[in-house]
Design a protein around this motif. Structure first.
Motif, PDB file in Angstrom:
ATOM      1  N   SER A 169       2.302   6.172  -2.106  1.00  0.00           N
ATOM      2  CA  SER A 169       3.108   7.123  -1.332  1.00  0.00           C
ATOM      3  C   SER A 169       2.244   7.845  -0.310  1.00  0.00           C
ATOM      4  O   SER A 169       2.587   8.913   0.172  1.00  0.00           O
ATOM      5  N   ALA A 170       1.083   7.254   0.004  1.00  0.00           N
ATOM      6  CA  ALA A 170       0.168   7.896   0.951  1.00  0.00           C
ATOM      7  C   ALA A 170       0.448   7.493   2.383  1.00  0.00           C
ATOM      8  O   ALA A 170       0.145   8.221   3.309  1.00  0.00           O
ATOM      9  N   ALA A 171       1.017   6.312   2.562  1.00  0.00           N
ATOM     10  CA  ALA A 171       1.264   5.842   3.921  1.00  0.00           C
ATOM     11  C   ALA A 171       2.516   6.487   4.480  1.00  0.00           C
ATOM     12  O   ALA A 171       3.565   6.476   3.838  1.00  0.00           O
ATOM     13  N   PRO A 172       2.448   7.085   5.667  1.00  0.00           N
ATOM     14  CA  PRO A 172       3.631   7.691   6.271  1.00  0.00           C
ATOM     15  C   PRO A 172       4.752   6.684   6.445  1.00  0.00           C
ATOM     16  O   PRO A 172       4.522   5.478   6.535  1.00  0.00           O
ATOM     17  N   GLY A 173       5.975   7.190   6.505  1.00  0.00           N
ATOM     18  CA  GLY A 173       7.138   6.327   6.653  1.00  0.00           C
ATOM     19  C   GLY A 173       7.070   5.452   7.886  1.00  0.00           C
ATOM     20  O   GLY A 173       7.624   4.350   7.904  1.00  0.00           O
ATOM     21  N   VAL A 218       0.835  -1.201   0.000  1.00  0.00           N
ATOM     22  CA  VAL A 218       0.000   0.000   0.000  1.00  0.00           C
ATOM     23  C   VAL A 218       0.872   1.255   0.000  1.00  0.00           C
ATOM     24  O   VAL A 218       0.606   2.218  -0.729  1.00  0.00           O
ATOM     25  N   SER A 219       1.913   1.245   0.813  1.00  0.00           N
ATOM     26  CA  SER A 219       2.805   2.396   0.910  1.00  0.00           C
ATOM     27  C   SER A 219       3.462   2.704  -0.430  1.00  0.00           C
ATOM     28  O   SER A 219       3.550   3.848  -0.856  1.00  0.00           O
ATOM     29  N   LEU A 220       3.905   1.664  -1.124  1.00  0.00           N
ATOM     30  CA  LEU A 220       4.600   1.858  -2.396  1.00  0.00           C
ATOM     31  C   LEU A 220       3.667   2.296  -3.515  1.00  0.00           C
ATOM     32  O   LEU A 220       4.048   3.082  -4.379  1.00  0.00           O
ATOM     33  N   ARG A 221       2.469   1.802  -3.516  1.00  0.00           N
ATOM     34  CA  ARG A 221       1.563   2.087  -4.623  1.00  0.00           C
ATOM     35  C   ARG A 221       1.079   3.522  -4.625  1.00  0.00           C
ATOM     36  O   ARG A 221       0.708   4.046  -5.662  1.00  0.00           O
TER      37      ARG A 221
END
Length: 310
Positions: free
Chosen positions: A177-181, A172-175
């Protein structure tokens, strides 16, 4: 009374009562054909409470109710509404998983987490609203925190599902860039479980693939190459499509490190075209030719997330 609903709830109640995760895994299914068929058979029902009220535990009763509602509505509600229903299902499972000795729920948790990610993709394609990915990441993070926090015996531990959830969180993060680090950072904690015999191989391969891709966009090329190489080696030979998908990113990581694939390997996975052109330019030191190949196939490499890395 709908006999299909009655049988489903009876089986679910028996499985919840006897902590039978295998049976629950066969009931709470999200494959399109299964959902479509069950939806057709319960579509006329609008009051699930008369069935789920027989499940004594309120969390399990709500979990069953939300799943049946999602299935019934799946044929006509928006992808965004379906995503909201699965977010609620994941929230309820997080509550259920928090209870001690509830590691038997891991099979259902894995299925719901994967379905949630797929539904998020459909919702985003329909609305273009990246908020669905943030909501998905939040639910996955909550599940992951609970799973990683289990200190029980390995063979019954909730940690058995942590690698699967962590891989989906990276996805999800990669697809988007919405998920915080911080979300991705929590997912990295699952690396310590890669050598566990209690974690299914498919979850390990998936996690290493997404971890390799995460490292790749972070320009941690050596770490990316190691994870992608492990994923490629561990992925069974008969999963041709999956091995080819992994190889696309392993190709990039290896090329940056000066490691070039053989023509036989590219041919085996039907990658001779653009990839072979890049290898030929690389070997010849033809920078202009290399750049031209990238530009000519810019859309493909951008879609993969490899354009800037290359």
């Amino acid at each position: 009374m709908n006999p299909v609903l009655q049988a489903f709830v009876t089986s679910a109640n028996h499985a919840f009562t006897h902590e039978d995760g295998a049976t629950l895994g066969k009931l709470f299914v999200f494959t399109p054909s299964t959902v479509s068929e069950l939806s057709r058979r319960i579509s006329a029902s609008d009051d699930f409470d008369q069935y789920t009220s027989y499940i004594t535990d309120p969390v399990y009763a709500q979990t069953t109710h939300v799943y049946l509602t999602y299935v019934r509505d799946s044929q006509y509600v928006s992808a965004e509404t379906g995503h909201g229903q699965l977010c609620r299902l994941a929230e309820l499972l997080t509550v259920a998983l928090t209870a001690a000795n509830n590691g038997w729920l891991v099979q259902v948790v894995r299925a719901v987490a994967l379905a949630l990610c797929v539904q998020a993709q459909w919702a985003f394609a329909s609305t273009g609203d990246a908020a669905v990915y943030t909501q998905t990441a939040t639910r996955l993070l909550q599940l992951l925190i609970v799973a990683l926090g289990d200190t029980g015996p390995e063979h019954t531990s909730k940690k058995r599902v942590a690698v699967a959830v962590a891989g989906l969180l990276l996805r999800v993060s990669l697809r988007t860039s919405a998920a915080p680090g911080a979300y991705a950072g929590k997912a990295l904690e699952a690396r310590s479980l890669l050598d566990s015999s209690s974690v299914p191989r498919r979850d390990k391969v998936s996690f290493m693939y997404w971890l390799g891709r995460y490292y790749l966009v972070c320009y941690n090329i050596d770490a990316a190459r190691i994870q992608l190489d492990r994923a490629f080696s561990m992925c069974p030979a008969w999963h041709y499509h999956n091995k080819r998908t992994i190889l696309r990113y392993l190709f990039v990581a290896n090329m940056i490190c000066g490691r070039l694939p053989s023509h036989e390997l590219l041919e085996k996975y039907d990658m001779e075209g653009v990839y072979y052109q890049l290898v030929a330019c690389f070997r010849a030191g033809d920078l202009a030719g290399f750049q031209n190949v990238l530009v000519d196939h810019m859309d493909m490499f951008r879609k993969q997330g490899n354009f800037l890395v290359l």
